[in-house]
Design a protein around this motif. Structure first.
Motif, PDB file in Angstrom:
ATOM      1  N   GLY A 195       0.782  -1.225   0.000  1.00 51.90           N
ATOM      2  CA  GLY A 195       0.000   0.000   0.000  1.00 51.90           C
ATOM      3  C   GLY A 195       0.815   1.276   0.000  1.00 51.90           C
ATOM      4  O   GLY A 195       0.245   2.375   0.017  1.00 51.90           O
ATOM      5  N   SER A 196       2.133   1.191  -0.064  1.00 50.73           N
ATOM      6  CA  SER A 196       2.986   2.374  -0.036  1.00 50.73           C
ATOM      7  C   SER A 196       3.062   3.024  -1.412  1.00 50.73           C
ATOM      8  O   SER A 196       2.685   2.422  -2.429  1.00 50.73           O
ATOM      9  N   ASN A 197       3.560   4.267  -1.421  1.00 49.47           N
ATOM     10  CA  ASN A 197       3.756   4.965  -2.697  1.00 49.47           C
ATOM     11  C   ASN A 197       4.780   4.244  -3.568  1.00 49.47           C
ATOM     12  O   ASN A 197       4.659   4.207  -4.795  1.00 49.47           O
ATOM     13  N   ALA A 198       5.795   3.687  -2.916  1.00 50.26           N
ATOM     14  CA  ALA A 198       6.824   2.961  -3.665  1.00 50.26           C
ATOM     15  C   ALA A 198       6.223   1.742  -4.358  1.00 50.26           C
ATOM     16  O   ALA A 198       6.525   1.464  -5.531  1.00 50.26           O
ATOM     17  N   ALA A 199       5.379   1.012  -3.651  1.00 51.00           N
ATOM     18  CA  ALA A 199       4.744  -0.165  -4.241  1.00 51.00           C
ATOM     19  C   ALA A 199       3.832   0.232  -5.398  1.00 51.00           C
ATOM     20  O   ALA A 199       3.796  -0.435  -6.442  1.00 51.00           O
ATOM     21  N   PHE A 200       3.114   1.331  -5.229  1.00 47.05           N
ATOM     22  CA  PHE A 200       2.237   1.806  -6.308  1.00 47.05           C
ATOM     23  C   PHE A 200       3.056   2.183  -7.536  1.00 47.05           C
ATOM     24  O   PHE A 200       2.673   1.856  -8.671  1.00 47.05           O
ATOM     25  N   SER A 201       4.182   2.875  -7.310  1.00 50.29           N
ATOM     26  CA  SER A 201       5.027   3.285  -8.433  1.00 50.29           C
ATOM     27  C   SER A 201       5.556   2.075  -9.192  1.00 50.29           C
ATOM     28  O   SER A 201       5.578   2.062 -10.423  1.00 50.29           O
TER      29      SER A 201
END
Length: 339
Positions: free
Chosen positions: A54-60
């Motif tokens: 759910g982190s921004n890094a995972a989304f990116s």
């Protein structure tokens, strides 16, 4: 040549070569997934493929970088296979998918789509594929009378390419509102490529890849003169048309997604031929190694463009530089060999 003889033949061992190329391509995947506005380590980027925290890094990684990486790998493989098929069909070691006019036709289709239809990703991909098929159809119709001779195919492809390049330039001049977008697309690259492009692209790429490897036995006989192929029971004209059509499917879908990226279809089969030596006569092996070279070249070109130019230089620019240098080196080597 039997499988045992392929493994024992001189040069780089086949298993080592394939493993090395696969490792290079996978390293490019990891590096590409870890580069972006949101800093991500190599191991974390690969981990996000299996687990979304759910982190921004995972989304990116999952939503922004992964589709771009998949498009780069798929386009590299498709262009390499298309180039290998064209080189076999035309019996021209300098063959490239552009010889069938596919690149010019796809560019024309995209130009019309951007100016008259829509700027949606799905419409652009379909228009590019349709334009590529139109150009290739014209090439085969011009070259196919009375027989589909390699020299006639090359000349017809050059003529069709020139026509569609001129038509695309005319569209760009008459519609200034879409000129910048179209110009950037024609450089070639994967900036802003999303899941939409990948979903539109992969069925064509997979179908073309399966067909290319299924054609391996016929491709081997197409390397001989037509009279010799006929003595072995092969209708050279028919199978040349089939192989050329598969090449068009691969090249048109790749160009529609990434733009007219140059040299991959020429360089990848050549590198495979150099590494395999006499074993490149085993068509399925040559196609396999060419595919891996194409994937490695394109993914690393896109990674370099993102790492050193902050994404401002499309992968097509890097590939053109690499391909141009490789072309000159190969041409010089060929002249030295003949001399």
């Amino acid at each position: 040549m039997s499988a045992e003889n392929v493994v024992r033949a001189g040069g780089v061992p086949v298993a080592l070569l394939i493993s090395l190329l696969a490792a290079i391509a996978l390293a490019g995947v990891g590096a590409s997934l870890s580069i972006g506005a949101v800093g991500t380590s190599f191991t974390d980027a690969l981990g996000y493929l299996w687990h979304d925290d759910g982190s921004n890094a995972a989304f990116s990684v999952r939503e922004l970088r992964l589709p771009r990486v998949l498009c780069a790998l798929g386009v590299g493989a498709a262009l390499a296979l298309s180039g290998a098929l064209i080189q076999t069909v035309t019996r021209n070691p300098l063959g490239d998918p552009g010889l069938t006019g596919v690149s010019g036709g796809a560019a024309f289709g995209v130009a019309l789509c951007l100016t008259l239809l829509s700027q949606s990703a799905g419409a652009i991909v379909l228009s590019g594929i349709a334009g590529g098929f139109l150009a290739a159809t014209l090439t085969f119709l011009i070259a196919g009378r009375p027989n589909l001779q390699p020299s006639r195919l090359i000349l017809a492809g050059v003529a069709v390419s020139i026509f569609f390049i001129a038509a695309t330039s005319a569209v760009m001049i008459l519609s200034r509102s879409s000129m910048q977008t179209l110009y950037y697309w024609m450089i070639g690259g994967f900036i802003n490529r999303d899941w939409v492009e990948w979903v539109m692209f992969w069925p064509w790429a997979v179908a073309g890849t399966i067909a290319a490897f299924a054609l391996s036995p016929a491709l081997r006989m197409l390397t001989f003169e037509d009279s010799m192929a006929a003595s072995m029971g092969l209708n050279a004209t028919r199978w040349r048309l089939v192989a050329g059509s598969v090449s068009v499917i691969l090249a048109a879908s790749a160009v529609a997604v990434a733009g007219p990226i140059a040299f991959v279809g020429f360089v990848a089969p050549h590198l495979a031929r150099l590494c395999l030596g006499a074993r490149h006569a085993v068509m399925w092996l040559w196609l396999c190694v060419s595919t891996l070279f194409g994937m490695a070249v394109v993914i690393w070109a896109d990674t370099i463009a993102r790492a050193f130019f902050s994404g401002r230089a499309p992968a097509g620019v890097i590939i053109t530089i690499i391909g141009g240098i490789a072309f000159l080196v190969l041409m010089r080597s060929a002249r030295r060999f003949k001399g």
